[in-house]
Design an enzyme around this catalytic site. Sequence first.
Site, short mmCIF file in Angstrom:
data_model
loop_
_atom_site.label_atom_id
_atom_site.label_comp_id
_atom_site.label_asym_id
_atom_site.label_seq_id
_atom_site.Cartn_x
_atom_site.Cartn_y
_atom_site.Cartn_z
N SER A 1 48.13 34.77 39.02
CA SER A 1 48.61 36.04 38.45
C SER A 1 49.85 35.75 37.63
CB SER A 1 48.95 37.02 39.57
OG SER A 1 49.67 38.14 39.05
N TYR B 1 51.74 39.21 48.22
CA TYR B 1 50.78 39.00 47.12
C TYR B 1 51.37 38.05 46.06
CZ TYR B 1 47.88 39.83 43.04
OH TYR B 1 47.07 39.64 41.94
N1 LIG Z 1 43.70 43.26 38.12
C1 LIG Z 1 44.90 42.75 37.98
O1 LIG Z 1 45.84 43.41 37.50
C2 LIG Z 1 45.15 41.32 38.39
C3 LIG Z 1 46.30 40.70 37.92
C4 LIG Z 1 46.56 39.38 38.29
C5 LIG Z 1 45.67 38.72 39.12
N2 LIG Z 1 44.55 39.35 39.55
C6 LIG Z 1 43.64 38.61 40.44
O2 LIG Z 1 42.33 38.66 39.95
C7 LIG Z 1 41.41 38.45 41.03
C8 LIG Z 1 40.31 39.50 40.95
O3 LIG Z 1 40.89 40.77 41.21
P1 LIG Z 1 40.44 42.09 40.42
O4 LIG Z 1 41.64 42.64 39.77
O5 LIG Z 1 39.23 41.81 39.62
O6 LIG Z 1 40.13 43.08 41.65
P2 LIG Z 1 38.77 43.49 42.38
O7 LIG Z 1 37.88 44.22 41.45
O8 LIG Z 1 39.23 44.17 43.64
O9 LIG Z 1 38.08 42.11 42.73
C9 LIG Z 1 38.35 41.40 43.92
C10 LIG Z 1 37.11 40.60 44.26
O10 LIG Z 1 37.40 39.78 45.41
C11 LIG Z 1 36.37 39.94 46.35
N3 LIG Z 1 36.93 39.80 47.70
C12 LIG Z 1 38.04 40.41 48.19
N4 LIG Z 1 38.21 40.09 49.48
C13 LIG Z 1 37.17 39.27 49.81
C14 LIG Z 1 36.79 38.63 51.03
N5 LIG Z 1 37.48 38.76 52.17
N6 LIG Z 1 35.67 37.87 51.02
C15 LIG Z 1 34.96 37.73 49.89
N7 LIG Z 1 35.26 38.31 48.70
C16 LIG Z 1 36.36 39.08 48.68
C17 LIG Z 1 35.80 41.33 46.11
O11 LIG Z 1 34.44 41.39 46.47
P3 LIG Z 1 33.86 42.27 47.69
O12 LIG Z 1 34.74 43.47 47.85
O13 LIG Z 1 32.46 42.57 47.27
O14 LIG Z 1 33.94 41.34 48.85
C18 LIG Z 1 35.92 41.48 44.60
O15 LIG Z 1 34.78 40.98 43.96
C19 LIG Z 1 42.24 38.50 42.31
O16 LIG Z 1 42.51 37.19 42.75
C20 LIG Z 1 43.53 39.16 41.85
O17 LIG Z 1 44.63 38.82 42.65
C21 LIG Z 1 44.27 40.63 39.20
#
Ligand SMILES: NC(=O)c1ccc[n+]([C@@H]2O[C@H](COP(=O)([O-])OP(=O)(O)OC[C@H]3O[C@@H](n4cnc5c(N)ncnc54)[C@H](OP(=O)(O)O)[C@@H]3O)[C@@H](O)[C@H]2O)c1
Length: 251
Positions: A139, A152
């Site tokens: 991130s 986080y």
């Molecule tokens: N969106 C932002 O602003 C942002 C910024 C910086 C970094 N990120 C990073 O980007 C990545 C993706 O996040 P996102 O923003 O796309 O959010 P998201 O839509 O909530 O995606 C999170 C994904 O992780 C999976 N996941 C969560 N816990 C899990 C577990 N215990 N076992 C297996 N799978 C799990 C979820 O799948 P299921 O629920 O189907 O298990 C989902 O597909 C994360 O690492 C996040 O920290 C996001």
Amino acid sequence: MKITGNTILITGGTSGIGRALAEALHARGNRVIITGRRQALLDEIAAAHPGITGLPLDLDDPGSLPRLVAEVRARFPGLNVLIANAGISRTEDMAADGWDATDAEAIVATNILGVLRVTAAFLPLLKGKWGATLMATSSALAFVPRADFPAYCASKAFLHSWLQSLRHQLRDVPVEVLELSPPYVQTELTGPAQAADPRAMPLDAYAAEVMDLLEREAHPRDEILLDRDLPRRFAERDGRYDAVFAALNPG
Ligand SMILES: NC(=O)c1ccc[n+]([C@@H]2O[C@H](COP(=O)([O-])OP(=O)(O)OC[C@H]3O[C@@H](n4cnc5c(N)ncnc54)[C@H](OP(=O)(O)O)[C@@H]3O)[C@@H](O)[C@H]2O)c1
């Protein structure tokens, strides 16, 4: 990373950034395996995109990863790219009475141990393969934290450090090690409001920028970062850390 012809496994592929990258990479001629806990989404995405396979993975279930690895070894022995993207985010108020480490432990389990375990499980499959690549999602908050997301931000700082060591150790194998450091993007990471927050970058636009950076190999130090996040990335070096921290954490 080669942009086409790969067999790619993406954890956290059921929604948000992982899903958007899965669909973009699929459109560029890659075989894509997505994982997550939400079976209905795995089925829906796979049905809509022949060539995407959805397989269950629950990082909180110790038996889940070995089952996934066995299935991938049997069905997709050509796997050459791993994108360790699954993550969770929660605010924590450590000044509140009754604060405990429950949320922090969940974040460490998913964002840190999840990435380590998935990497350890699939690295043997990647070694020796054409275009072998491992990407993990950290991130932009890895570089300067937002204090209301303490564990986080620290989990992403862990990944930023750990990926540098992994990259160095795998330099002669070789496996390319990429760090994806997203800005604030419209996903449901912190809940439904984030997906509609006008301050967050639209998901499609972010995925398009990432694909463009990958295609042009425009990622110095193997860090996939938007230009807008470079001041945060180099805040310490540029003597602006305190100012950037204060801007992120008013009051
Ligand atoms: N969106 C932002 O602003 C942002 C910024 C910086 C970094 N990120 C990073 O980007 C990545 C993706 O996040 P996102 O923003 O796309 O959010 P998201 O839509 O909530 O995606 C999170 C994904 O992780 C999976 N996941 C969560 N816990 C899990 C577990 N215990 N076992 C297996 N799978 C799990 C979820 O799948 P299921 O629920 O189907 O298990 C989902 O597909 C994360 O690492 C996040 O920290 C996001």
